[in-house]
Design an enzyme around this catalytic site. Structure first.
Site, short mmCIF file in Angstrom:
data_model
loop_
_atom_site.label_atom_id
_atom_site.label_comp_id
_atom_site.label_asym_id
_atom_site.label_seq_id
_atom_site.Cartn_x
_atom_site.Cartn_y
_atom_site.Cartn_z
CB SER A 143 92.13 -55.36 73.41
OG SER A 143 92.78 -54.71 74.49
CE1 TYR A 156 96.93 -54.24 70.51
CE2 TYR A 156 95.48 -53.21 72.13
CZ TYR A 156 96.12 -54.34 71.63
OH TYR A 156 95.92 -55.55 72.23
P1 NAD Z 1 102.25 -62.08 70.81
O1 NAD Z 1 103.21 -61.03 70.34
O2 NAD Z 1 102.68 -63.06 71.85
O3 NAD Z 1 101.68 -62.91 69.55
C1 NAD Z 1 101.32 -62.28 68.36
C2 NAD Z 1 101.20 -63.32 67.28
O4 NAD Z 1 100.84 -62.67 66.03
C3 NAD Z 1 102.54 -64.06 67.00
O5 NAD Z 1 102.27 -65.40 66.69
C4 NAD Z 1 103.06 -63.32 65.78
O6 NAD Z 1 103.98 -64.10 65.00
C5 NAD Z 1 101.76 -63.07 65.03
N1 NAD Z 1 101.88 -62.03 64.01
C6 NAD Z 1 102.31 -60.74 64.15
N2 NAD Z 1 102.31 -60.12 62.95
C7 NAD Z 1 101.84 -61.02 62.04
C8 NAD Z 1 101.60 -60.98 60.64
N3 NAD Z 1 101.88 -59.88 59.91
N4 NAD Z 1 101.14 -62.09 60.03
C9 NAD Z 1 100.91 -63.22 60.74
N5 NAD Z 1 101.10 -63.31 62.06
C10 NAD Z 1 101.57 -62.23 62.70
O7 NAD Z 1 100.95 -61.26 71.29
P2 NAD Z 1 99.70 -61.64 72.20
O8 NAD Z 1 99.78 -60.82 73.43
O9 NAD Z 1 99.53 -63.11 72.32
O10 NAD Z 1 98.54 -61.00 71.33
C11 NAD Z 1 97.61 -61.78 70.59
C12 NAD Z 1 96.34 -60.96 70.39
O11 NAD Z 1 95.76 -60.68 71.67
C13 NAD Z 1 96.57 -59.60 69.71
O12 NAD Z 1 95.52 -59.33 68.82
C14 NAD Z 1 96.55 -58.64 70.88
O13 NAD Z 1 96.16 -57.35 70.49
C15 NAD Z 1 95.50 -59.30 71.77
N6 NAD Z 1 95.54 -58.89 73.17
C16 NAD Z 1 96.64 -59.10 73.93
C17 NAD Z 1 96.62 -58.72 75.27
C18 NAD Z 1 97.78 -58.94 76.18
O14 NAD Z 1 97.76 -58.43 77.31
N7 NAD Z 1 98.78 -59.70 75.80
C19 NAD Z 1 95.48 -58.09 75.80
C20 NAD Z 1 94.37 -57.89 74.98
C21 NAD Z 1 94.42 -58.28 73.66
#
Ligand code: NAD
Length: 261
Positions: A143, A156
């Site tokens: 991130s 985080y």
């Molecule tokens: P999201 O909530 O849409 O998806 C998260 C996914 O992780 C889902 O499929 C969920 O079921 C799965 N998950 C959660 N806990 C779990 C567990 N214990 N075991 C297995 N699967 C599990 O979130 P997102 O925004 O798509 O985030 C995905 C990644 O991207 C994360 O690592 C997040 O930190 C990172 N990220 C997101 C953003 C953003 O702006 N959305 C920015 C930077 C980084």
């Protein structure tokens, strides 16, 4: 980009960024192991949809990645279904927002386990097979918060800074094996993880979701637009290409200029 014959295991791919990466990898021809939580009927719809859209095999593991045994089970399920894991995308993640003094200890432990330790366990389980075959790609979804901090996100930010350290160590250890390890550092991407933060902010500030959307992206990013899961997927596919063969141990920003400031 041709990933035909390769197998990509994408954690947390039932939603958001992971789903975008899984679809991009499938479009490039890779077989896909999905993972994550959700309603069984929704997951089956996504699984069958990717198979139909791109003509690749898609399997699903519901393993909970909050423990090492859960991660090892997922890698074993992928190897049983496909015979190999060539590309490991450590993407699963959760968020919780509070000042350190109010931060619940169980939330700290869960974020470190899912956002950081699961990547260690996944690399440990999947890298030996990649090394043996002389080709592999490990992509950790970090991130902008892997490079800079914001208040109220102690667990985080610590996990995301940690995953950049893990990425560098894996890049060094796997150099000259045909396996690279890199991290993608997205800025804001409009996914359920961020929608929850926007809903909470709107409730707290008495504003609308749309107002908070504009405010959120403007606070951090010179480019006032969200990146999309498909764009993160395109960068992940590039990291699997020959053009990216000597990129390793690197954090790659895709954040509308967030950390350029
Ligand atoms: P999201 O909530 O849409 O998806 C998260 C996914 O992780 C889902 O499929 C969920 O079921 C799965 N998950 C959660 N806990 C779990 C567990 N214990 N075991 C297995 N699967 C599990 O979130 P997102 O925004 O798509 O985030 C995905 C990644 O991207 C994360 O690592 C997040 O930190 C990172 N990220 C997101 C953003 C953003 O702006 N959305 C920015 C930077 C980084």
């Amino acid at each position: 980009m041709n990933l035909a014959g390769k197998v990509a295991l994408v954690t947390g791919s039932t939603s958001g960024i992971g789903l975008g990466i899984a679809r991009a990898m499938a479009e490039a021809g890779a077989g896909i192991m999905l993972n994550g939580f959700g309603k069984p009927e929704d997951i089956e719809k996504e699984r069958a949809g990717i198979e139909a859209d791109f003509g690749v095999k898609v399997a699903y593991s519901g393993a909970d990645l909050s423990t090492g045994s859960g991660v090892r089970q997922m890698v074993a399920e992928a190897e049983a279904a496909f015979g190999r894991v060539d590309i490991l995308v450590n993407n699963a993640g959760i968020q919780f927002v509070a000042d350190i003094v109010d931060f619940p200890e169980d939330k700290w432990d869960a974020i470190i386990a899912i956002n950081l330790s699961s990547a260690f366990h996944g690399i440990k389980a999947a890298a030996p097979g990649m090394k043996a075959r002389g080709w592999g790609r490990i992509i950790n979804i970090a991130s902008a918060h892997g490079l800079v901090a914001s208040g109220q996100k102690s667990a985080y930010v610590a996990a995301k800074h940690g995953i950049l350290g893990l990425t560098k160590v894996a890049g060094i250890e796997l150099a000259n094996t045909g396996v690279t390890c890199n991290a993608i550092c997205p800025g804001w991407v409009l996914t359920p993880l961020v929608e929850k933060q926007l809903q909470d902010r709107a409730a707290k500030n008495g504003t609308s979701f749309e107002e908070e959307k504009d405010a959120l992206v403007s606070e951090k990013q010179p480019m006032k637009q969200f990146s999309t899961p498909a764009q993160i997927g395109a960068l992940a596919v590039f990291l699997c290409s020959d053009g990216a063969m000597t990129i390793t141990g690197a954090p790659l920003s895709i954040d509308g200029g967030w950390v350029a400031q």
